[in-house]
Write an enzyme that holds these catalytic residues in place. Sequence first.
Site, PDB file in Angstrom:
ATOM      1  N   GLY A 111       1.029  -1.073   0.045  1.00  0.00           N
ATOM      2  CA  GLY A 111       0.044  -0.073  -0.017  1.00  0.00           C
ATOM      3  C   GLY A 111       0.844   1.224   0.111  1.00  0.00           C
ATOM      4  CB  CYS A 131       4.861  -4.165  -1.489  1.00  0.00           C
ATOM      5  SG  CYS A 131       5.584  -2.708  -2.394  1.00  0.00           S
ATOM      6  CB  ILE A 190       3.266  -1.808  -7.442  1.00  0.00           C
ATOM      7  CG1 ILE A 190       2.525  -3.205  -8.377  1.00  0.00           C
ATOM      8  CG2 ILE A 190       2.498  -0.666  -8.014  1.00  0.00           C
ATOM      9  CD1 ILE A 190       0.973  -3.542  -7.674  1.00  0.00           C
ATOM     10  CG  HIS A 243       2.012  -6.224  -4.303  1.00  0.00           C
ATOM     11  ND1 HIS A 243       1.237  -5.645  -3.487  1.00  0.00           N
ATOM     12  CD2 HIS A 243       2.958  -5.223  -4.699  1.00  0.00           C
ATOM     13  CE1 HIS A 243       1.579  -4.572  -3.058  1.00  0.00           C
ATOM     14  NE2 HIS A 243       2.289  -3.957  -3.931  1.00  0.00           N
ATOM     15  CD  GLU A 284      -0.336  -8.898  -1.991  1.00  0.00           C
ATOM     16  OE1 GLU A 284       0.872  -9.477  -2.375  1.00  0.00           O
ATOM     17  OE2 GLU A 284      -0.392  -7.500  -2.374  1.00  0.00           O
TER      18      GLU A 284
END
Length: 199
Positions: free
Chosen positions: A47, A79, A134, A170, A172
């Site tokens: 996030g 992350c 990301i 990530h 997930e």
Amino acid sequence: MMKIGVLSLQGAVSEHMHGIEQAGAQAVEIKRVEQLQEIEGIIIPGGESTTIGHLMRLYGFVEALRDFSAQGKPVFGTCAGLIVIAGEIEGQEQKHLQLMDIIVRRNAFGRQVDSFEVDLTFKGIDQSVKGVFIRAPLISSVGPDVEVLAIHHEQIVAARQGHLLVTSFHPELTDDFQLHNYFVKMVEEMRGKSIQHHV
Ligand code: GLN
């Protein structure tokens, strides 16, 4: 059934819940510190680390999660979650939980448009692992007790220190749940070893 929490203040929560269930454990959305007593391990999701850190301070999670970790209960940061667990963040005064002996560099692989997916070789897992990056951080330095688990473009992108696990990427956001399996196994292993606090 073993219960594993996902810190649900901000970020990619539901995908981790799904990953935990795919790995055969029960997933619990953690929104209040009292709930930490119900679980045997926790994932801090990706996030925005500044936002997650701010909300953690606001709701008393900094002390509570330090205590959780001090009991030997496993913590997995992905992350932004990695940034939250790190001992030091390059070029930044504000630190968060400081659980793990690593230094991280934020946004190290480019901006959001540069998000990418790669197959990684991961120590302890036979097949390659899919990871989505990301605006991902990298681990620029590790202490002597930290084991490096994955490297991408000569940069450390996954590591473990006893009951602490972190990935820059990530795991997930793909249909590959090998890392959730790995973490569930880690929680099983640590279960018997947890340090009980007697009052
Ligand atoms: N760039 C974010 C940060 O520094 C992390 C990005 C992510 O979790 N995908 O907090």
